[in-house]
Design a protein around this motif. Structure first.
Motif, PDB file in Angstrom:
ATOM      1  N   SER A  53     -18.029  17.045 -33.150  1.00 48.36           N
ATOM      2  CA  SER A  53     -18.752  18.314 -33.216  1.00 48.36           C
ATOM      3  C   SER A  53     -19.122  18.725 -31.801  1.00 48.36           C
ATOM      4  CB  SER A  53     -20.008  18.159 -34.063  1.00 48.36           C
ATOM      5  OG  SER A  53     -19.642  17.861 -35.385  1.00 48.36           O
ATOM      6  N   SER A  54     -18.774  19.928 -31.426  1.00 51.29           N
ATOM      7  CA  SER A  54     -18.988  20.425 -30.068  1.00 51.29           C
ATOM      8  C   SER A  54     -19.767  21.727 -30.125  1.00 51.29           C
ATOM      9  CB  SER A  54     -17.643  20.656 -29.383  1.00 51.29           C
ATOM     10  OG  SER A  54     -16.858  19.480 -29.403  1.00 51.29           O
ATOM     11  N   ARG A  55     -20.484  22.027 -29.048  1.00 47.48           N
ATOM     12  CA  ARG A  55     -21.269  23.255 -29.007  1.00 47.48           C
ATOM     13  C   ARG A  55     -21.158  23.913 -27.637  1.00 47.48           C
ATOM     14  NH1 ARG A  55     -27.313  23.777 -31.169  1.00 47.48           N
ATOM     15  NH2 ARG A  55     -26.145  24.218 -33.039  1.00 47.48           N
ATOM     16  N   ALA A  56     -20.905  25.210 -27.673  1.00 48.30           N
ATOM     17  CA  ALA A  56     -21.006  26.069 -26.495  1.00 48.30           C
ATOM     18  C   ALA A  56     -22.163  27.011 -26.777  1.00 48.30           C
ATOM     19  CB  ALA A  56     -19.709  26.843 -26.282  1.00 48.30           C
ATOM     20  N   TYR A  57     -22.578  27.778 -25.784  1.00 48.05           N
ATOM     21  CA  TYR A  57     -23.721  28.678 -25.957  1.00 48.05           C
ATOM     22  C   TYR A  57     -23.331  30.090 -25.570  1.00 48.05           C
ATOM     23  CZ  TYR A  57     -26.329  24.380 -26.342  1.00 48.05           C
ATOM     24  OH  TYR A  57     -26.783  23.154 -26.751  1.00 48.05           O
ATOM     25  N   LEU A  58     -23.666  31.031 -26.435  1.00 51.53           N
ATOM     26  CA  LEU A  58     -23.506  32.450 -26.135  1.00 51.53           C
ATOM     27  C   LEU A  58     -24.859  32.976 -25.703  1.00 51.53           C
ATOM     28  CD1 LEU A  58     -22.065  35.195 -26.127  1.00 51.53           C
ATOM     29  CD2 LEU A  58     -22.617  35.377 -28.564  1.00 51.53           C
ATOM     30  N   MET A  59     -24.910  33.530 -24.507  1.00 53.82           N
ATOM     31  CA  MET A  59     -26.141  34.127 -23.986  1.00 53.82           C
ATOM     32  C   MET A  59     -25.896  35.627 -23.907  1.00 53.82           C
ATOM     33  SD  MET A  59     -26.900  31.284 -21.077  1.00 53.82           S
ATOM     34  CE  MET A  59     -28.495  31.984 -20.662  1.00 53.82           C
ATOM     35  N   SER A  60     -26.574  36.377 -24.756  1.00 49.04           N
ATOM     36  CA  SER A  60     -26.332  37.809 -24.882  1.00 49.04           C
ATOM     37  C   SER A  60     -27.606  38.597 -24.611  1.00 49.04           C
ATOM     38  CB  SER A  60     -25.845  38.099 -26.309  1.00 49.04           C
ATOM     39  OG  SER A  60     -25.703  39.470 -26.526  1.00 49.04           O
ATOM     40  N   SER A  61     -27.441  39.778 -24.035  1.00 51.75           N
ATOM     41  CA  SER A  61     -28.612  40.604 -23.751  1.00 51.75           C
ATOM     42  C   SER A  61     -29.062  41.413 -24.965  1.00 51.75           C
ATOM     43  CB  SER A  61     -28.334  41.530 -22.563  1.00 51.75           C
ATOM     44  OG  SER A  61     -27.239  42.360 -22.846  1.00 51.75           O
ATOM     45  N   GLY A  62     -28.434  41.198 -26.109  1.00 50.75           N
ATOM     46  CA  GLY A  62     -28.836  41.880 -27.331  1.00 50.75           C
ATOM     47  C   GLY A  62     -28.361  41.114 -28.557  1.00 50.75           C
ATOM     48  N   SER A  63     -28.570  41.690 -29.718  1.00 48.61           N
ATOM     49  CA  SER A  63     -28.183  41.057 -30.976  1.00 48.61           C
ATOM     50  C   SER A  63     -26.666  40.999 -31.110  1.00 48.61           C
ATOM     51  CB  SER A  63     -28.762  41.835 -32.155  1.00 48.61           C
ATOM     52  OG  SER A  63     -28.245  41.330 -33.372  1.00 48.61           O
ATOM     53  N   GLU A  64     -26.173  39.883 -31.607  1.00 46.16           N
ATOM     54  CA  GLU A  64     -24.742  39.715 -31.871  1.00 46.16           C
ATOM     55  C   GLU A  64     -24.475  39.657 -33.373  1.00 46.16           C
ATOM     56  OE1 GLU A  64     -22.189  39.963 -30.034  1.00 46.16           O
ATOM     57  OE2 GLU A  64     -22.802  39.565 -27.988  1.00 46.16           O
ATOM     58  N   GLN A  65     -25.314  40.336 -34.157  1.00 52.37           N
ATOM     59  CA  GLN A  65     -25.148  40.363 -35.610  1.00 52.37           C
ATOM     60  C   GLN A  65     -23.766  40.908 -35.950  1.00 52.37           C
ATOM     61  OE1 GLN A  65     -28.248  42.381 -37.715  1.00 52.37           O
ATOM     62  NE2 GLN A  65     -27.268  42.101 -39.688  1.00 52.37           N
ATOM     63  N   GLY A  66     -23.033  40.170 -36.782  1.00 58.75           N
ATOM     64  CA  GLY A  66     -21.696  40.569 -37.191  1.00 58.75           C
ATOM     65  C   GLY A  66     -20.596  40.143 -36.226  1.00 58.75           C
ATOM     66  N   ALA A  67     -20.951  39.508 -35.126  1.00 63.33           N
ATOM     67  CA  ALA A  67     -19.950  39.072 -34.151  1.00 63.33           C
ATOM     68  C   ALA A  67     -19.239  37.806 -34.634  1.00 63.33           C
ATOM     69  CB  ALA A  67     -20.606  38.801 -32.796  1.00 63.33           C
ATOM     70  N   THR A  68     -18.066  37.572 -34.099  1.00 59.02           N
ATOM     71  CA  THR A  68     -17.321  36.350 -34.366  1.00 59.02           C
ATOM     72  C   THR A  68     -16.893  35.726 -33.043  1.00 59.02           C
ATOM     73  OG1 THR A  68     -15.219  37.532 -34.506  1.00 59.02           O
ATOM     74  CG2 THR A  68     -16.411  37.183 -36.575  1.00 59.02           C
ATOM     75  N   PHE A  69     -16.595  34.432 -33.098  1.00 60.78           N
ATOM     76  CA  PHE A  69     -16.019  33.788 -31.916  1.00 60.78           C
ATOM     77  C   PHE A  69     -14.778  33.027 -32.332  1.00 60.78           C
ATOM     78  CE2 PHE A  69     -18.491  30.179 -33.407  1.00 60.78           C
ATOM     79  CZ  PHE A  69     -17.780  29.058 -33.004  1.00 60.78           C
ATOM     80  N   ARG A  70     -13.865  32.888 -31.384  1.00 60.33           N
ATOM     81  CA  ARG A  70     -12.650  32.127 -31.622  1.00 60.33           C
ATOM     82  C   ARG A  70     -12.416  31.171 -30.466  1.00 60.33           C
ATOM     83  NH1 ARG A  70      -7.616  35.804 -31.414  1.00 60.33           N
ATOM     84  NH2 ARG A  70      -8.333  36.684 -29.480  1.00 60.33           N
ATOM     85  N   VAL A  71     -11.890  30.006 -30.793  1.00 62.61           N
ATOM     86  CA  VAL A  71     -11.453  29.054 -29.783  1.00 62.61           C
ATOM     87  C   VAL A  71      -9.952  29.246 -29.644  1.00 62.61           C
ATOM     88  CG1 VAL A  71     -11.292  26.628 -29.131  1.00 62.61           C
ATOM     89  CG2 VAL A  71     -13.296  27.443 -30.395  1.00 62.61           C
ATOM     90  N   LEU A  72      -9.519  29.511 -28.416  1.00 65.67           N
ATOM     91  CA  LEU A  72      -8.104  29.783 -28.141  1.00 65.67           C
ATOM     92  C   LEU A  72      -7.504  28.640 -27.340  1.00 65.67           C
ATOM     93  CD1 LEU A  72      -8.629  33.442 -26.875  1.00 65.67           C
ATOM     94  CD2 LEU A  72      -7.981  32.755 -29.166  1.00 65.67           C
ATOM     95  N   ASP A  73      -6.263  28.275 -27.653  1.00 69.40           N
ATOM     96  CA  ASP A  73      -5.590  27.266 -26.837  1.00 69.40           C
ATOM     97  C   ASP A  73      -5.013  27.929 -25.588  1.00 69.40           C
ATOM     98  OD1 ASP A  73      -3.199  28.523 -27.587  1.00 69.40           O
ATOM     99  OD2 ASP A  73      -2.528  26.878 -28.869  1.00 69.40           O
ATOM    100  N   ALA A  74      -4.329  27.154 -24.760  1.00 67.28           N
ATOM    101  CA  ALA A  74      -3.800  27.659 -23.488  1.00 67.28           C
ATOM    102  C   ALA A  74      -2.773  28.772 -23.682  1.00 67.28           C
ATOM    103  CB  ALA A  74      -3.186  26.511 -22.689  1.00 67.28           C
ATOM    104  N   ASN A  75      -2.159  28.853 -24.869  1.00 63.12           N
ATOM    105  CA  ASN A  75      -1.182  29.912 -25.154  1.00 63.12           C
ATOM    106  C   ASN A  75      -1.822  31.166 -25.747  1.00 63.12           C
ATOM    107  OD1 ASN A  75       1.002  28.265 -24.350  1.00 63.12           O
ATOM    108  ND2 ASN A  75       0.951  27.241 -26.343  1.00 63.12           N
TER     109      ASN A  75
END
Length: 164
Positions: A53-75
């Motif tokens: 289990s790994s964790r990164a942090y999103l630091m945003s200047s506002g709400s990210e409601q409804g946002a998504t994140f993806r992990v992308l490989d080198a390609n």
């Protein structure tokens, strides 16, 4: 004679002022806008272990409601995707979200956030612990040895520090 010298000085001063104003406007024109730099993804710079289990942090200047994140490989292929919904609190002027993921294949990856404040992480590695941390440990030990920190003096004799 002095009148002409003063007039020349005035023209030079006007040229200098105009050049300064023009230069300042050009610099301001090409500076990134505040909105462009309003979210950041922070990752472990040493990397993450495979299949943990790994964790990164999103630091945003506002709400990210409804946002998504993806992990992308080198390609650029999406390996993992999830909604940004783990609100951790605030830090300074930023709202902080935890981006939790688990990747089973070693490689180089990045994280991309799509939402009100889009952001992309720097590249990071996922690998076996031995491959991730051995270089960092070697660098730290080399720093200690090189900077004369390998021995601690107690009175007249030196004792080894950290067994090195």
């Amino acid at each position: 004679m002095r009148r002409n010298a003063g007039c020349t000085y005035g023209r030079e001063r006007s040229k200098l002022f105009a050049t300064t104003v023009l230069g300042t406007l050009l610099v301001l024109l090409f500076l990134p806008s505040p909105a462009a730099a309003s979210a950041f993804v922070r990752v472990n710079q040493m990397g993450y272990e495979v299949s943990t289990s790994s964790r990164a942090y999103l630091m945003s200047s506002g709400s990210e409601q409804g946002a998504t994140f993806r992990v992308l490989d080198a390609n650029g292929t999406t390996i993992f995707s999830q909604p940004v919904d783990n609100l951790l609190g605030s830090w300074g002027r930023f709202t902080v979200y935890g981006l939790d993921f688990k990747i089973a294949v070693a490689g180089v990856y990045s994280i991309e956030v799509n939402g009100a404040f889009p952001a992309t992480s720097p590249n990071f590695r996922i690998n076996l612990a031995k491959k991730l941390y051995s270089a960092g440990i070697a660098n730290a030990l080399n720093f200690i040895r090189t900077n004369g920190m390998a021995r601690i003096s107690y009175g007249r004799r030196s004792e080894p520090f950290l067994g090195i």
